[in-house]
Write a protein that holds these residues in place. Structure first.
Motif, mmCIF file in Angstrom:
data_model
loop_
_atom_site.group_PDB
_atom_site.id
_atom_site.type_symbol
_atom_site.label_atom_id
_atom_site.label_comp_id
_atom_site.label_asym_id
_atom_site.label_seq_id
_atom_site.Cartn_x
_atom_site.Cartn_y
_atom_site.Cartn_z
ATOM 1 N N LYS A 177 0.861 -1.178 0.000
ATOM 2 C CA LYS A 177 0.000 0.000 0.000
ATOM 3 C C LYS A 177 0.897 1.227 0.000
ATOM 4 O O LYS A 177 2.115 1.119 0.182
ATOM 5 C CB LYS A 177 -0.948 -0.009 1.211
ATOM 6 C CG LYS A 177 -0.297 -0.326 2.545
ATOM 7 C CD LYS A 177 -1.329 -0.593 3.610
ATOM 8 C CE LYS A 177 -0.673 -1.130 4.882
ATOM 9 N NZ LYS A 177 -1.689 -1.497 5.903
ATOM 10 N N HIS A 182 0.550 5.218 4.523
ATOM 11 C CA HIS A 182 0.495 4.151 5.517
ATOM 12 C C HIS A 182 1.898 3.815 6.038
ATOM 13 O O HIS A 182 2.676 3.182 5.323
ATOM 14 C CB HIS A 182 -0.144 2.903 4.904
ATOM 15 C CG HIS A 182 -1.501 3.134 4.310
ATOM 16 N ND1 HIS A 182 -2.642 3.200 5.066
ATOM 17 C CD2 HIS A 182 -1.891 3.338 3.019
ATOM 18 C CE1 HIS A 182 -3.686 3.416 4.287
ATOM 19 N NE2 HIS A 182 -3.256 3.510 3.042
ATOM 20 N N ALA A 185 3.248 0.177 5.704
ATOM 21 C CA ALA A 185 3.336 -0.454 4.384
ATOM 22 C C ALA A 185 4.578 -1.342 4.299
ATOM 23 O O ALA A 185 5.632 -1.011 4.845
ATOM 24 C CB ALA A 185 3.373 0.612 3.296
#
Length: 245
Positions: A177, A182, A185
């Protein structure tokens, strides 16, 4: 004393470097940032001086993006052609930066415009590479509805390149992601073409991935932000994600 990194033989003899148009705009948010263009040219020059034959495909999103124009009501075919012309502008900027470093280059356009660049002829482009010229492919495939990702996969196969190197800005590989949004990730070291498609990972568009998969052409995703990063990747160093079968 020469370091191991400096003496390591390049992993590939001929590569295609795909650069997004956004990578050329630096922190401006639009257009060309000459110091950034110069820095990327120096990265390319370092690899070419290793004896690697290098060709480039540069996007046009820093100037105009066809899909965005279409989304705002512009006829799609016209918008895509405008995006192709933006890639020619970027290619000429990169040519100027490379030639300022003393390198020989050719800009080859899929849309004929003889006053500023050569038309695309495969055999001629191959010969330029054999003569150690840096070849910059512009205007995508010359057709609307195809991205510069697809153009990169197409030209890499036509030129018999050994790999496509995706030079990214702001990320050093393929993540599950967006790492900018994020913090948790996870970066992949290796991922298959099918995983890229099934998981909708942001590498290249589906047509480009399918073309690379069909011809077993590896894609290496790395960051263009780190100085010396392009050269390091070809010497097996650095951080990257490898996409293959």
């Amino acid at each position: 004393m020469t370091s191991e990194t400096e003496t390591a033989a390049p992993a590939y003899s001929r590569v295609l470097l795909k650069i997004s148009g956004e990578a050329l705009m630096g922190d401006q948010g639009f257009g060309l940032h000459p110091p950034t263009v110069q820095r990327i040219a120096e990265e390319v020059a370092a690899v070419q001086r290793m004896g690697v034959e290098v060709c480039l495909v540069i996007g046009g999103g820093n100037i105009f993006r066809g899909l965005q124009g279409s989304a705002q009501g512009m006829e799609r075919t016209t918008a895509d052609y405008m995006g192709m012309l933006a890639t020619v502008m970027n290619a000429l900027a990169m040519q100027g930066a490379l030639e300022a470093l003393g390198l020989h280059t050719r800009v080859i356009s899929a849309i004929p415009m003889d006053q500023v660049c050569e038309p695309y002829i495969r055999r001629r482009a191959v010969r330029h590479l054999e003569k150690k010229r840096i070849v910059i492919f512009a205007a995508g495939t010359g057709n609307p509805y195809f991205t510069t990702d697809t153009a990169a996969a197409l030209r890499a196969n036509e030129m018999a390149c050994k790999a496509i190197l995706m030079g990214k800005n702001g990320t050093d590989g393929v993540y599950d992601k967006d790492p900018r949004i994020h913090p948790d990730a996870v970066r992949y070291d290796r991922v298959t073409y099918d995983e890229v498609l099934s998981k909708h990972l942001k590498v290249m568009d589906a047509s480009a991935i399918a073309l690379a998969r069909e011809n077993r052409l590896p894609i290496i995703v790395f960051s263009l932000d780190a100085p010396g990063g392009f050269k390091a990747i070809l010497q097996g160093q650095g951080t990257y994600t490898r996409v293959e079968g």
